[in-house]
Design a protein around this motif. Sequence first.
Motif, PDB file in Angstrom:
ATOM      1  N   ILE A 183      10.517   0.410  -6.783  1.00 17.02           N
ATOM      2  CA  ILE A 183      10.623  -0.990  -7.186  1.00 17.02           C
ATOM      3  C   ILE A 183      10.879  -1.802  -5.930  1.00 17.02           C
ATOM      4  O   ILE A 183      11.822  -1.526  -5.191  1.00 17.02           O
ATOM      5  N   THR A 184      10.057  -2.799  -5.651  1.00 17.03           N
ATOM      6  CA  THR A 184      10.197  -3.505  -4.380  1.00 17.03           C
ATOM      7  C   THR A 184       9.658  -4.930  -4.448  1.00 17.03           C
ATOM      8  O   THR A 184       8.784  -5.247  -5.257  1.00 17.03           O
ATOM      9  N   HIS A 185      10.233  -5.780  -3.596  1.00 20.16           N
ATOM     10  CA  HIS A 185       9.662  -7.101  -3.346  1.00 20.16           C
ATOM     11  C   HIS A 185       8.767  -7.076  -2.107  1.00 20.16           C
ATOM     12  O   HIS A 185       8.044  -8.030  -1.841  1.00 20.16           O
ATOM     13  N   ASP A 186       8.846  -5.995  -1.346  1.00 21.03           N
ATOM     14  CA  ASP A 186       8.181  -5.900  -0.050  1.00 21.03           C
ATOM     15  C   ASP A 186       6.763  -5.358  -0.227  1.00 21.03           C
ATOM     16  O   ASP A 186       6.572  -4.189  -0.549  1.00 21.03           O
ATOM     17  N   LEU A 187       5.785  -6.202   0.023  1.00 22.43           N
ATOM     18  CA  LEU A 187       4.395  -5.781  -0.148  1.00 22.43           C
ATOM     19  C   LEU A 187       3.994  -4.724   0.879  1.00 22.43           C
ATOM     20  O   LEU A 187       3.101  -3.915   0.621  1.00 22.43           O
ATOM     21  N   GLN A 188       4.653  -4.717   2.044  1.00 21.02           N
ATOM     22  CA  GLN A 188       4.374  -3.671   3.023  1.00 21.02           C
ATOM     23  C   GLN A 188       4.792  -2.310   2.473  1.00 21.02           C
ATOM     24  O   GLN A 188       4.109  -1.305   2.679  1.00 21.02           O
ATOM     25  N   VAL A 189       5.916  -2.263   1.767  1.00 18.95           N
ATOM     26  CA  VAL A 189       6.361  -1.022   1.129  1.00 18.95           C
ATOM     27  C   VAL A 189       5.395  -0.639   0.015  1.00 18.95           C
ATOM     28  O   VAL A 189       5.006   0.522  -0.125  1.00 18.95           O
ATOM     29  N   ALA A 190       4.969  -1.609  -0.772  1.00 21.75           N
ATOM     30  CA  ALA A 190       4.050  -1.333  -1.882  1.00 21.75           C
ATOM     31  C   ALA A 190       2.730  -0.759  -1.377  1.00 21.75           C
ATOM     32  O   ALA A 190       2.118   0.086  -2.041  1.00 21.75           O
ATOM     33  N   ARG A 191       2.296  -1.196  -0.213  1.00 16.41           N
ATOM     34  CA  ARG A 191       1.019  -0.718   0.339  1.00 16.41           C
ATOM     35  C   ARG A 191       1.057   0.758   0.698  1.00 16.41           C
ATOM     36  O   ARG A 191       0.017   1.386   0.877  1.00 16.41           O
ATOM     37  N   LEU A 192       2.247   1.322   0.823  1.00 19.78           N
ATOM     38  CA  LEU A 192       2.374   2.740   1.160  1.00 19.78           C
ATOM     39  C   LEU A 192       2.192   3.641  -0.057  1.00 19.78           C
ATOM     40  O   LEU A 192       2.104   4.859   0.078  1.00 19.78           O
ATOM     41  N   SER A 193       2.130   3.057  -1.240  1.00 21.34           N
ATOM     42  CA  SER A 193       2.022   3.836  -2.471  1.00 21.34           C
ATOM     43  C   SER A 193       0.563   4.188  -2.762  1.00 21.34           C
ATOM     44  O   SER A 193      -0.364   3.653  -2.154  1.00 21.34           O
TER      45      SER A 193
END
Length: 231
Positions: A183-193
């Motif tokens: 669960i994240t607000h960080d799109l950079q983190v989301a891109r790693l999924s």
Amino acid sequence: MLHILRGVDLTVHPGDHVAIVGRSGSGKSTLLNLLGLIDRQTTGDLLFQGHEVSRLSDRRRARLRGASIGFVFQQFNLLDGRTALENVMMPMMYGTARQFWGREKAAMEMLDRVGLAGRAHQKPNRLSGGEQQRVAVARALVRRPTLILADEPTGALDVTTGEAIMSLLDEIARDSDAALVTITHDLQVARLSHRSYLLDGGVLHDVDTSAAHSALAATEGIRAGREAVGA
């Protein structure tokens, strides 16, 4: 009755990494609590490893949660009176006999993996926010869970450390064939999924991260506009 989530249809497989983004109040924490068997849904089905779990007793849910699910909490939830090592050891106090007797060695190895072996005997009030987050990650991973739930896992970390932690989460999940839900607000983190979803209005939308970024910007802009008018 307040309906927080509507139209949520999500399947996460072993080894999968799913990111869920959304503005504050969109229901992300509620969804995480349902996946982690903390809350119970009022309607619909919830299956864990192919078994319906919504009808299990609180005791059986707690046992399943402790054995199979690792949480990385946004607020860390470390025990103030315990050292980093003792905090990481805590989940193994309730594991198998083998885990119990090997708890200190396993906890030290996991602290080493998050770069905190040298801080193992410090209590949380002697650790920075980023160090506390890494202790929380080590605690979540020490029992090699089959499902890892991470609530804003990089929120208190600098960019470099945040990337290292996400790489570690991915590595542990891959090595253990565990599912990882972030669960994240960080799109950079989301891109790693492997897959990204936008939770908006209680509805889960399957989107790519660029679309999620646009949607988040739009919803945040609408909210900011309404707040300005209200002011």
